[in-house]
Design a protein around this motif. Structure first.
Motif, mmCIF file in Angstrom:
data_model
loop_
_atom_site.group_PDB
_atom_site.id
_atom_site.type_symbol
_atom_site.label_atom_id
_atom_site.label_comp_id
_atom_site.label_asym_id
_atom_site.label_seq_id
_atom_site.Cartn_x
_atom_site.Cartn_y
_atom_site.Cartn_z
ATOM 1 N N SER A 175 41.548 34.189 37.676
ATOM 2 C CA SER A 175 41.540 32.619 37.949
ATOM 3 C C SER A 175 40.184 32.387 37.971
ATOM 4 O O SER A 175 39.339 33.145 37.994
ATOM 5 C CB SER A 175 42.220 32.522 39.328
ATOM 6 O OG SER A 175 41.785 33.374 40.248
ATOM 7 N N SER A 176 39.709 31.119 38.432
ATOM 8 C CA SER A 176 38.375 30.465 38.021
ATOM 9 C C SER A 176 37.308 31.094 39.170
ATOM 10 O O SER A 176 36.105 31.245 38.992
ATOM 11 C CB SER A 176 38.227 29.075 38.132
ATOM 12 O OG SER A 176 38.927 28.624 36.977
ATOM 13 N N GLY A 177 37.870 31.618 40.160
ATOM 14 C CA GLY A 177 36.978 32.117 41.353
ATOM 15 C C GLY A 177 36.517 30.905 42.235
ATOM 16 O O GLY A 177 35.393 31.002 42.695
ATOM 17 N N THR A 178 37.194 29.717 42.302
ATOM 18 C CA THR A 178 36.510 28.817 42.940
ATOM 19 C C THR A 178 36.384 28.837 44.302
ATOM 20 O O THR A 178 35.589 28.239 45.100
ATOM 21 C CB THR A 178 37.229 27.350 42.530
ATOM 22 O OG1 THR A 178 37.469 27.307 40.996
ATOM 23 C CG2 THR A 178 36.523 26.095 42.713
ATOM 24 N N THR A 179 37.312 29.498 44.854
ATOM 25 C CA THR A 179 37.740 29.469 46.173
ATOM 26 C C THR A 179 37.542 31.077 46.691
ATOM 27 O O THR A 179 37.572 31.185 47.952
ATOM 28 C CB THR A 179 39.099 29.077 46.797
ATOM 29 O OG1 THR A 179 40.059 29.965 45.979
ATOM 30 C CG2 THR A 179 39.307 27.668 46.405
ATOM 31 N N THR A 319 46.248 28.653 36.890
ATOM 32 C CA THR A 319 46.379 29.849 36.420
ATOM 33 C C THR A 319 47.695 30.536 36.744
ATOM 34 O O THR A 319 48.569 30.972 35.906
ATOM 35 C CB THR A 319 45.429 30.893 36.585
ATOM 36 O OG1 THR A 319 44.009 30.277 36.463
ATOM 37 C CG2 THR A 319 45.468 32.235 35.680
ATOM 38 N N ASP A 401 47.150 23.233 47.009
ATOM 39 C CA ASP A 401 46.433 21.935 46.833
ATOM 40 C C ASP A 401 47.266 21.050 47.710
ATOM 41 O O ASP A 401 48.597 21.155 47.742
ATOM 42 C CB ASP A 401 46.622 21.579 45.342
ATOM 43 C CG ASP A 401 45.815 22.267 44.418
ATOM 44 O OD1 ASP A 401 44.676 22.392 44.475
ATOM 45 O OD2 ASP A 401 46.344 23.043 43.185
HETATM 46 P P1 ATP Z 1 40.379 30.735 42.455
HETATM 47 O O1 ATP Z 1 42.206 30.398 42.813
HETATM 48 O O2 ATP Z 1 40.063 31.814 41.947
HETATM 49 O O3 ATP Z 1 39.748 30.052 43.784
HETATM 50 P P2 ATP Z 1 40.803 28.113 40.680
HETATM 51 O O4 ATP Z 1 41.982 27.672 41.493
HETATM 52 O O5 ATP Z 1 39.786 27.062 40.714
HETATM 53 O O6 ATP Z 1 40.227 29.482 41.527
HETATM 54 P P3 ATP Z 1 42.315 27.637 38.259
HETATM 55 O O7 ATP Z 1 43.699 28.561 38.419
HETATM 56 O O8 ATP Z 1 41.478 27.686 37.051
HETATM 57 O O9 ATP Z 1 41.542 28.448 39.266
HETATM 58 O O10 ATP Z 1 42.310 26.224 38.865
HETATM 59 C C1 ATP Z 1 43.561 25.888 39.638
HETATM 60 C C2 ATP Z 1 43.281 24.476 40.383
HETATM 61 O O11 ATP Z 1 42.537 23.713 39.664
HETATM 62 C C3 ATP Z 1 44.374 24.055 41.005
HETATM 63 O O12 ATP Z 1 44.967 24.688 42.077
HETATM 64 C C4 ATP Z 1 43.737 22.582 41.423
HETATM 65 O O13 ATP Z 1 43.010 22.513 42.741
HETATM 66 C C5 ATP Z 1 42.831 22.452 40.286
HETATM 67 N N1 ATP Z 1 43.124 21.438 39.272
HETATM 68 C C6 ATP Z 1 43.702 21.687 38.015
HETATM 69 N N2 ATP Z 1 44.084 20.598 37.655
HETATM 70 C C7 ATP Z 1 43.928 19.513 38.273
HETATM 71 C C8 ATP Z 1 43.975 17.832 38.221
HETATM 72 N N3 ATP Z 1 44.350 17.375 36.861
HETATM 73 N N4 ATP Z 1 43.381 17.191 39.266
HETATM 74 C C9 ATP Z 1 43.016 17.890 40.267
HETATM 75 N N5 ATP Z 1 42.774 19.191 40.378
HETATM 76 C C10 ATP Z 1 43.211 20.070 39.384
#
Ligand code: ATP
Ligand code: MG
Length: 531
Positions: A175-179, A319, A401
């Motif tokens: 996963s992106s590692g945002t959180t 992801t 979310d």
């Molecule tokens: P990590 O879980 O490792 O912290 P991440 O959640 O950013 O990182 P991803 O699986 O790439 O990793 O991203 C999923 C998240 O991206 C979703 O949970 C949501 O918060 C956000 N997201 C994806 N698409 C949209 C969209 N169209 N509008 C708003 N948010 C979105």
């Protein structure tokens, strides 16, 4: 094709073998479906031969998108080897974390990444002798060999998958590692086939004759499933570019008459401000999907005005759900641009409030979105604690979310649960603030975070802004006043404004609020317009 016919899912259609499958967006080099199949099956045979009984169970691919990247990915799927693709922008230590965590025993490496891989070697648990490093190029320097060097002669046929294989982990994306730290997400063949079948009912539908442009990273599930696997299952062609670069992308759209663009929000910002965009014929574009991060209605409308024949539609996913949970539907989504669409077929959803009760959507209440269905991951790799914390009893995956749902089932993402700002007991959604601020004429880009103020014992709302114009300080003050006229007190920019040159973003276009919060903590930025 190379996909398993997952139980409960109708087989995918067959297409003419001579149709183009992948096209290099710069050189024009093309792999037909027959060539892709032949190369992938031969490479799969070569992979199975590596190490005999110690044959690799997991392979890592590291590098920007390329035709060789694509062949290696299909070869892994055909060989029954789990593919763990690493972000091409990783540092050597980030790569080492993924290789060690995933247990990869074979690495496919782009030539541009060889030196960095060698730098990562001291951090790796395994030794990776040269025969376990395969270069994704026509030629390579010793001691390494290329993918083409190891291909056996002859033609190979695809093995048939059975039910058990369909549940095997096909892709192990991080996963992106945002959180937090990126987590290894176990995506099965069945998850992927389910996503493709579900997607073809909604907006995500593709057809033979479609040309999809893929510059979003194949290491991310969005690029992988929507830009690498789904088009081939539908007889569409994919134009591959290593990354987003303004002019090459515009050139490729014109030259290959691209019909479907897979975008992330920052791409719209760059193209809208590009002096080149009007020089190219973009009339072939029918649809652009925007995913991975929120796209503001403002950006969507501005871009629609630029390319009027093209529908821009959001998709929402993660992801853990292979990836899309919701997307817009052809024809019936006009006027719903604020929304991320409706649930894809097969998904069930709940909106759960902090007190554990389901949100009352008739009153517009928001809640954390929980989903279940055939696209939900098997779990996090080697991390049962994280899996248990994310998948609740009954198979409900907690997305993290905060979402609302209207009477007709259109979903809107309010924000991430973890990123909500708490101002004196009120919840402020940074995504909502960003959506407002981007509407200001002088604001080019924006990221909003909470900064803790010990004196008032509360988080304050701070905006990082990329601004037009010269006198940035006075523009920033005007922006603060403009917000104060439009938003409730809790949403005023009580933490001030910091003017920056760029907002830090991930390759998939997510605002790295984590980095902004760290900047705020370090307190090194001049803050303007603190009310
Ligand atoms: P990590 O879980 O490792 O912290 P991440 O959640 O950013 O990182 P991803 O699986 O790439 O990793 O991203 C999923 C998240 O991206 C979703 O949970 C949501 O918060 C956000 N997201 C994806 N698409 C949209 C969209 N169209 N509008 C708003 N948010 C979105
Ligand atoms: Mg996540």
């Amino acid at each position: 094709y190379l996909f398993p016919e997952a139980p409960g899912i109708s087989p995918l259609p067959a297409f003419d073998d001579q149709l183009p499958a992948f096209i290099d967006g710069k050189s024009g080099r093309t792999l037909t479906r027959a060539e892709l199949r032949s190369l992938a099956l031969r490479l799969a045979a070569a992979m199975r031969a590596i190490g005999g009984a110690e044959a690799p169970g997991v392979a890592c691919i590291w590098g920007f998108n390329s035709l060789e990247w694509v062949v290696a990915a299909y070869a892994c799927m055909a060989a029954g080897v789990t593919l763990s693709p690493a972000n091409a922008g990783y540092t050597p230590s980030e790569l080492a974390h993924q290789i060690n965590d995933s247990g990869a025993e074979l690495v496919f490496l782009a030539p541009s990444h060889i030196a960095m891989f060698d730098e990562a070697r001291p951090l790796l648990k395994r030794s990776f002798p040269p025969e376990r490093v395969v270069i994704l190029a026509e030629s390579a320097d010793a001691p390494y060999k290329t993918m083409y060097d190891i291909l056996p002669q002859g033609e190979f046929t695809a093995q048939r998958f059975d039910r058990a294989d369909a549940q095997a982990t096909a892709w192990l994306c991080y996963s992106s590692g945002t959180t937090g730290l990126p987590k290894g997400v176990m995506t099965s063949h069945f998850n992927i086939t389910s996503q493709i079948q579900a997607g073809n009912i909604g907006f995500q539908r593709m057809r033979p004759g479609d040309a999809v442009i893929a510059f979003i990273p194949y290491s991310h599930i969005y690029g992988a499933v929507i830009g690498l696997l789904q088009p081939i299952s539908q007889g569409s062609a994919v134009v591959v570019l290593p990354r987003f670069e303004e002019v090459p992308v515009l050139q490729a759209i014109e030259r290959f008459k691209v019909t479907l663009g897979l975008f992330v929000p920052p791409v719209f910002i760059v193209l809208l401000n590009s002096p080149h965009v009007r020089k190219y014929d973009l009339s072939s574009l029918k649809t652009i999907m925007s995913g991975a991060a929120p796209l503001s209605a403002e950006l969507l409308q501005a871009f629609t005005a630029l390319i009027p024949q093209c529908r821009i539609i959001q998709a929402y996913g993660m992801t853990e759900t292979s990836p899309n949970i919701a997307n817009m539907h052809r024809g019936i989504s006009v006027g719903r641009e604020y929304s991320v669409g409706r649930l894809l077929p097969g998904f069930q959803a709940r909106l759960v409030k902090d007190d554990g009760e389901d949100a009352d959507t008739t009153r517009g209440e928001a809640g954390e979105l929980w989903v279940r269905g055939p696209c939900v991951m098997k779990g996090y790799h080697n991390n049962p604690a994280a899996t248990d914390a994310t998948i609740a009893p009954g198979g409900w995956l907690k997305t993290g979310d905060v979402v609302t749902r209207d009477a007709e089932g259109w979903l809107s993402v309010v924000d991430r649960k973890k990123e909500l700002i708490k101002y004196k007991g009120f919840q402020v959604a940074p995504a909502e603030m960003e959506g407002l601020l981007i509407q200001h004429d002088d604001v080019l880009d924006v990221g909003v975070v909470g900064v803790y103020d010990p004196k008032q014992a509360t988080e304050l709302v701070r905006a990082y802004l990329v601004l037009k114009g010269d006198n940035k300080e006075s523009v920033a003050e005007q922006v603060a006043a403009w917000v104060a006229q439009r938003a409730a007190r809790a949403k005023h920019l009580s933490g001030g404004i910091v003017v920056v040159d760029a907002i830090p973003k991930s390759p998939s276009g997510k605002i790295l609020r984590k980095l902004l919060r760290e900047r705020a903590k370090a307190d090194a930025d001049p803050v303007v317009a603190m009310p």
